[in-house]
Design a protein around this motif. Structure first.
Motif, short mmCIF file in Angstrom:
data_model
loop_
_atom_site.label_atom_id
_atom_site.label_comp_id
_atom_site.label_asym_id
_atom_site.label_seq_id
_atom_site.Cartn_x
_atom_site.Cartn_y
_atom_site.Cartn_z
N LYS A 65 0.81 -1.09 0.08
CA LYS A 65 0.08 -0.06 0.18
C LYS A 65 0.84 1.38 -0.10
O LYS A 65 0.36 2.18 -0.70
CB LYS A 65 -0.92 0.08 1.47
CG LYS A 65 -1.62 -1.05 1.33
CD LYS A 65 -2.58 -1.38 2.45
CE LYS A 65 -3.07 -2.49 3.06
NZ LYS A 65 -2.26 -3.44 3.33
N ASN A 66 2.17 1.20 0.59
CA ASN A 66 2.92 2.27 0.82
C ASN A 66 3.92 2.87 -0.09
O ASN A 66 4.74 3.41 0.15
CB ASN A 66 3.42 2.32 2.37
CG ASN A 66 2.24 2.41 3.29
OD1 ASN A 66 1.15 3.06 3.17
ND2 ASN A 66 2.29 1.51 4.36
N SER A 67 3.88 1.87 -1.08
CA SER A 67 4.99 2.01 -1.95
C SER A 67 4.40 2.16 -3.43
O SER A 67 3.77 1.53 -4.06
CB SER A 67 6.13 0.72 -2.01
OG SER A 67 7.01 0.60 -3.00
N ARG A 68 4.88 3.44 -4.04
CA ARG A 68 4.31 3.60 -5.26
C ARG A 68 4.74 2.52 -6.43
O ARG A 68 4.08 2.07 -7.01
CB ARG A 68 4.84 5.01 -5.74
CG ARG A 68 4.63 5.41 -6.98
CD ARG A 68 5.22 6.81 -7.45
NE ARG A 68 5.15 7.10 -9.08
CZ ARG A 68 6.11 6.79 -9.81
NH1 ARG A 68 6.97 5.99 -9.47
NH2 ARG A 68 6.08 6.95 -11.11
N GLY A 69 6.12 2.21 -6.27
CA GLY A 69 6.53 1.48 -7.64
C GLY A 69 5.82 0.05 -7.50
O GLY A 69 5.38 -0.60 -8.14
N VAL A 142 9.90 2.04 -12.81
CA VAL A 142 9.52 0.98 -12.35
C VAL A 142 9.55 -0.23 -13.42
O VAL A 142 10.30 -1.23 -13.23
CB VAL A 142 7.96 1.01 -11.72
CG1 VAL A 142 7.47 -0.31 -11.21
CG2 VAL A 142 7.88 2.09 -10.61
N PHE A 143 9.12 0.24 -14.85
CA PHE A 143 8.97 -1.11 -15.62
C PHE A 143 10.09 -0.95 -16.59
O PHE A 143 10.57 -1.97 -17.13
CB PHE A 143 7.59 -0.78 -16.26
CG PHE A 143 6.66 -0.86 -15.41
CD1 PHE A 143 6.27 -2.32 -14.94
CD2 PHE A 143 5.66 0.27 -15.22
CE1 PHE A 143 4.94 -2.39 -14.17
CE2 PHE A 143 4.66 -0.06 -14.34
CZ PHE A 143 4.10 -1.23 -13.92
N GLY A 144 10.70 0.13 -16.59
CA GLY A 144 11.89 0.04 -17.59
C GLY A 144 11.75 0.25 -19.16
O GLY A 144 10.75 0.21 -19.48
N ASP A 353 10.71 -9.18 -10.23
CA ASP A 353 10.65 -7.90 -10.48
C ASP A 353 9.44 -7.64 -11.40
O ASP A 353 8.97 -6.55 -11.39
CB ASP A 353 11.83 -6.99 -10.85
CG ASP A 353 12.76 -7.15 -9.81
OD1 ASP A 353 12.54 -7.45 -8.52
OD2 ASP A 353 14.03 -6.86 -10.23
N GLY A 354 9.08 -8.56 -12.09
CA GLY A 354 8.07 -8.32 -13.14
C GLY A 354 8.45 -7.69 -14.35
O GLY A 354 7.59 -6.94 -15.23
#
Length: 357
Positions: A65-69, A142-144, A353-354
């Protein structure tokens, strides 16, 4: 086969895209623009509303919940799981039930032919990649760049289908996504602290099998087929007599629900720039697939490294330490455990990491 989408096109949307239809030669876009926007909005709703609610409800201890990425990554995997399951089912259904699509037996029909059902699948896929592209840009940190290239290339390829162009192959290349549900499930197992579980094992085997067979074998073979068809289309256009012969009733010759070649009446050889962009995008997607697969193989190979010898400093039992004698180095072989089926479960930073799609 007619477009089975339950909602008709919206006149306002058709009017809004008309300038682009004429400028970029996309005559089937007005027939499916509501599906593109509908899909993009649907997946945005899942991302912003459904995923947070459902994830907080069922996995309150694991949902970030508390991490944007991390939150964006989790929600994106929920969207990807829903989309890949839905679009795979629709593509397979169309491939088995669309008799007109099955009748596309030569390069002219596969390049210039069109059916409403195949157009719907292509439009829903394009809508997802609109969402994917926007989300990847907003969360590029986040996604690259790899996933940005994937989203842009996929959207570009599926947008060409509105010319219509390679409408036949839309369902074919959607089947790349058959491995995606297993990929997302594998990722969620890690996040739910189920790494190494038997459930993840079985899912990992299914992931490797579908990724290799659908993306590499099926995908590479179909890429060769589409390159061959495009080579023909670069050098010649559909024959007018051939187009007329595809439907005996001249009054419905230009009706896309009655004639699969309805949009090919004024077709010309496809321009080199179009073939080049399509081939380039397809090569990018295939290279990413091979790159990701070899990362999985590398992760598996690490689990089969041969045993190595290390030097272990051991003190002599006869009091060598007290006499000042130098303790002898004893060579000891570290034996690895016996290999088991769990070793085939892919495990890499990209999976955790997806960053594999």
């Amino acid at each position: 086969m007619r477009d089975p989408f339950p909602f008709p096109p919206l006149p306002a949307l058709n009017k809004a895209v008309q300038p682009y239809v004429e400028q970029y030669s996309l005559p089937t876009l007005p027939l499916h623009i509501h599906e593109v926007f509908g899909a993009a909005l649907f997946y945005t709703f899942i991302h912003l509303v459904v995923s947070p609610v459902i994830s907080n409800w069922f996995f309150p201890k694991h949902y970030p919940k508390n991490s944007r990425g991390k939150k964006a990554n989790w929600d994106a995997h929920v969207v990807s799981l829903v989309q890949s399951t839905l679009i795979n089912g629709l593509a397979l259904w169309v491939m088995f039930t669309d008799k007109e699509r099955k009748g596309m037996v030569d390069w002219q029909q596969r390049v210039y032919g069109y059916t409403g059902a195949a157009g719907m699948v292509q439009a829903l896929a394009a809508g997802y990649f609109v969402w994917d592209l926007v989300t990847t840009v907003l969360f590029l940190d986040v996604f690259g760049l790899g996933l940005l290239a994937h989203a842009f290339s996929a959207l570009l390829v599926y947008s060409f289908g509105f010319r219509p162009f390679l409408n036949y192959y839309g369902c074919v290349f959607i089947l790349y996504e058959l491995s995606t549900p297993f990929l997302n499930i594998h990722w969620f197992f890690d996040k739910l602290n189920m790494t190494g579980s038997r459930a993840q094992l079985y899912n990992g085997i299914a992931l490797l099998f579908t990724f290799f067979s659908c993306r590499l074998i099926w995908g590479t073979y179909q890429s060769v087929c589409v390159y061959a068809d495009m080579w023909q289309a670069i050098h010649s256009s559909p024959d007018a007599g051939y187009i007329a012969a595809t439907h005996s009733n001249s009054t419905t010759l230009t009706d896309p629900d009655a004639n699969i070649m309805a949009f090919a009446t004024d077709a010309t050889p496809i321009p080199l720039w179009l073939a080049g962009i399509y081939v380039g995008s397809n090569i990018v997607l295939n290279m990413l697939n091979w790159h990701w697969f070899f990362k999985m193989i590398t992760a598996v190979k690490k689990r089969f490294e041969p045993p190595r010898e290390v030097k272990v400093e051991a003190k002599s039992l006869d009091g060598a330490a007290s006499t000042g004698a130098k303790p002898k180095a004893v060579a000891t072989t570290l034996h690895r455990r016996r290999h088991s089926i769990e070793d085939v479960v892919p495990d890499s930073d990209d999976l955790r990491d997806g960053t594999i799609q």
